[in-house]
Design a protein around this motif. Structure first.
Motif, PDB file in Angstrom:
ATOM      1  N   UNK A 253       0.820  -1.205   0.000  1.00 41.68           N
ATOM      2  CA  UNK A 253       0.000   0.000   0.000  1.00 41.68           C
ATOM      3  C   UNK A 253       0.856   1.258   0.000  1.00 41.68           C
ATOM      4  N   UNK A 254       1.949   1.256   0.737  1.00 36.89           N
ATOM      5  CA  UNK A 254       2.841   2.413   0.760  1.00 36.89           C
ATOM      6  C   UNK A 254       3.460   2.647  -0.620  1.00 36.89           C
ATOM      7  N   UNK A 255       3.884   1.563  -1.279  1.00 38.81           N
ATOM      8  CA  UNK A 255       4.452   1.707  -2.623  1.00 38.81           C
ATOM      9  C   UNK A 255       3.423   2.253  -3.596  1.00 38.81           C
ATOM     10  N   UNK A 256       2.184   1.781  -3.501  1.00 40.28           N
ATOM     11  CA  UNK A 256       1.121   2.267  -4.385  1.00 40.28           C
ATOM     12  C   UNK A 256       0.864   3.741  -4.142  1.00 40.28           C
ATOM     13  N   UNK A 257       0.860   4.161  -2.883  1.00 39.58           N
ATOM     14  CA  UNK A 257       0.648   5.590  -2.575  1.00 39.58           C
ATOM     15  C   UNK A 257       1.753   6.454  -3.174  1.00 39.58           C
ATOM     16  N   UNK A 258       2.993   5.981  -3.082  1.00 38.91           N
ATOM     17  CA  UNK A 258       4.116   6.743  -3.641  1.00 38.91           C
ATOM     18  C   UNK A 258       3.971   6.843  -5.153  1.00 38.91           C
ATOM     19  N   UNK A 259       3.624   5.730  -5.796  1.00 41.10           N
ATOM     20  CA  UNK A 259       3.456   5.754  -7.253  1.00 41.10           C
ATOM     21  C   UNK A 259       2.285   6.646  -7.671  1.00 41.10           C
ATOM     22  N   UNK A 260       1.195   6.620  -6.918  1.00 47.89           N
ATOM     23  CA  UNK A 260       0.064   7.489  -7.225  1.00 47.89           C
ATOM     24  C   UNK A 260       0.440   8.956  -7.085  1.00 47.89           C
ATOM     25  N   UNK A 261       1.201   9.285  -6.063  1.00 46.92           N
ATOM     26  CA  UNK A 261       1.633  10.673  -5.866  1.00 46.92           C
ATOM     27  C   UNK A 261       2.554  11.114  -7.006  1.00 46.92           C
ATOM     28  N   UNK A 262       3.457  10.227  -7.414  1.00 44.70           N
ATOM     29  CA  UNK A 262       4.356  10.557  -8.527  1.00 44.70           C
ATOM     30  C   UNK A 262       3.566  10.757  -9.818  1.00 44.70           C
ATOM     31  N   UNK A 263       2.578   9.900 -10.050  1.00 45.38           N
ATOM     32  CA  UNK A 263       1.738  10.037 -11.238  1.00 45.38           C
ATOM     33  C   UNK A 263       0.939  11.328 -11.190  1.00 45.38           C
ATOM     34  N   UNK A 264       0.435  11.684 -10.012  1.00 48.26           N
ATOM     35  CA  UNK A 264      -0.314  12.923  -9.852  1.00 48.26           C
ATOM     36  C   UNK A 264       0.578  14.127 -10.159  1.00 48.26           C
ATOM     37  N   UNK A 265       1.812  14.109  -9.691  1.00 46.81           N
ATOM     38  CA  UNK A 265       2.742  15.211  -9.963  1.00 46.81           C
ATOM     39  C   UNK A 265       3.068  15.307 -11.446  1.00 46.81           C
ATOM     40  N   UNK A 266       3.260  14.162 -12.106  1.00 48.24           N
ATOM     41  CA  UNK A 266       3.533  14.176 -13.548  1.00 48.24           C
ATOM     42  C   UNK A 266       2.340  14.725 -14.319  1.00 48.24           C
ATOM     43  N   UNK A 267       1.141  14.345 -13.920  1.00 47.23           N
ATOM     44  CA  UNK A 267      -0.053  14.838 -14.601  1.00 47.23           C
ATOM     45  C   UNK A 267      -0.195  16.343 -14.401  1.00 47.23           C
ATOM     46  N   UNK A 268       0.077  16.837 -13.200  1.00 50.95           N
ATOM     47  CA  UNK A 268       0.001  18.279 -12.957  1.00 50.95           C
ATOM     48  C   UNK A 268       1.059  19.027 -13.763  1.00 50.95           C
ATOM     49  N   UNK A 269       2.260  18.480 -13.845  1.00 53.07           N
ATOM     50  CA  UNK A 269       3.321  19.132 -14.613  1.00 53.07           C
ATOM     51  C   UNK A 269       2.967  19.160 -16.092  1.00 53.07           C
ATOM     52  N   UNK A 270       2.437  18.077 -16.596  1.00 54.03           N
ATOM     53  CA  UNK A 270       2.041  18.026 -18.004  1.00 54.03           C
ATOM     54  C   UNK A 270       0.889  18.988 -18.273  1.00 54.03           C
ATOM     55  N   UNK A 271      -0.044  19.071 -17.346  1.00 53.94           N
ATOM     56  CA  UNK A 271      -1.180  19.968 -17.490  1.00 53.94           C
ATOM     57  C   UNK A 271      -0.729  21.425 -17.459  1.00 53.94           C
ATOM     58  N   UNK A 272       0.217  21.737 -16.592  1.00 50.26           N
ATOM     59  CA  UNK A 272       0.689  23.122 -16.496  1.00 50.26           C
ATOM     60  C   UNK A 272       1.487  23.521 -17.732  1.00 50.26           C
ATOM     61  N   UNK A 273       2.261  22.604 -18.288  1.00 52.26           N
ATOM     62  CA  UNK A 273       3.021  22.942 -19.499  1.00 52.26           C
ATOM     63  C   UNK A 273       2.098  23.079 -20.700  1.00 52.26           C
ATOM     64  N   UNK A 274       1.065  22.270 -20.778  1.00 48.69           N
ATOM     65  CA  UNK A 274       0.157  22.376 -21.924  1.00 48.69           C
ATOM     66  C   UNK A 274      -0.715  23.630 -21.811  1.00 48.69           C
ATOM     67  N   UNK A 275      -1.039  24.052 -20.619  1.00 52.15           N
ATOM     68  CA  UNK A 275      -1.873  25.247 -20.465  1.00 52.15           C
ATOM     69  C   UNK A 275      -1.050  26.527 -20.639  1.00 52.15           C
ATOM     70  N   UNK A 276       0.251  26.474 -20.330  1.00 52.19           N
ATOM     71  CA  UNK A 276       1.070  27.679 -20.462  1.00 52.19           C
ATOM     72  C   UNK A 276       1.397  27.969 -21.914  1.00 52.19           C
ATOM     73  N   UNK A 277       1.552  26.985 -22.725  1.00 50.19           N
ATOM     74  CA  UNK A 277       1.825  27.218 -24.145  1.00 50.19           C
ATOM     75  C   UNK A 277       0.728  26.549 -24.957  1.00 50.19           C
ATOM     76  N   UNK A 278       0.032  27.346 -25.745  1.00 48.79           N
ATOM     77  CA  UNK A 278      -1.074  26.801 -26.526  1.00 48.79           C
ATOM     78  C   UNK A 278      -0.565  26.051 -27.748  1.00 48.79           C
ATOM     79  N   UNK A 279       0.658  26.376 -28.201  1.00 46.93           N
ATOM     80  CA  UNK A 279       1.243  25.703 -29.352  1.00 46.93           C
ATOM     81  C   UNK A 279       1.920  24.432 -28.853  1.00 46.93           C
ATOM     82  N   UNK A 280       1.599  23.293 -29.430  1.00 46.23           N
ATOM     83  CA  UNK A 280       2.240  22.059 -28.976  1.00 46.23           C
ATOM     84  C   UNK A 280       3.733  22.082 -29.292  1.00 46.23           C
ATOM     85  N   UNK A 281       4.549  21.529 -28.445  1.00 47.69           N
ATOM     86  CA  UNK A 281       5.987  21.539 -28.697  1.00 47.69           C
ATOM     87  C   UNK A 281       6.329  20.687 -29.915  1.00 47.69           C
ATOM     88  N   UNK A 282       7.357  21.177 -30.660  1.00 51.85           N
ATOM     89  CA  UNK A 282       7.782  20.458 -31.857  1.00 51.85           C
ATOM     90  C   UNK A 282       8.642  19.286 -31.440  1.00 51.85           C
TER      91      UNK A 282
END
Length: 104
Positions: free
Chosen positions: A69-98
């Motif tokens: 359960x502890x390992x799953x929580x760590x992986x879920x938190x890491x996935x949540x951080x990656x999703x937030x980072x991806x969401x913030x980069x896509x919202x900051x630049x409307x043009x998709x990166x080349x």
């Protein structure tokens, strides 16, 4: 006749304080179990082995479950951080990166 007097004596003590009767019952049961354990040590040793083994197995499985359960929580938190980072980069630049394609 003696048992009647003994029964009357216990009723009198039970009537005064109900805790006294409980303590006497617990002590009587303890002495009975102790006498049985001294009479049949192999039976009690087998109880110890069987129930002790089950207790150890349950403790092992419980600990393994908690670690999983502890390992799953760590992986879920890491996935949540990656999703937030991806969401913030896509919202900051409307043009998709080349994507640079390697030369052939």
């Amino acid at each position: 006749m003696a048992t009647e007097q003994k029964a009357e004596g216990t009723e009198q003590t039970n009537g005064d304080n109900p805790d006294v009767g409980f303590v006497e019952k617990v002590e009587a049961k303890y002495h009975e179990l102790r006498q049985h354990a001294e009479t049949y040590p192999y039976v009690w040793a087998s109880y110890t082995v069987v129930y002790g083994g089950l207790g150890l197995w349950f403790a092992y499985r419980w600990r393994k479950l908690r670690k999983t359960e502890d390992r799953v929580r760590v992986l879920q938190e890491r996935l949540r951080q990656l999703a937030q980072a991806e969401e913030s980069t896509s919202s900051s630049s409307s043009v998709p990166p080349k994507l640079d394609k390697p030369p052939k």
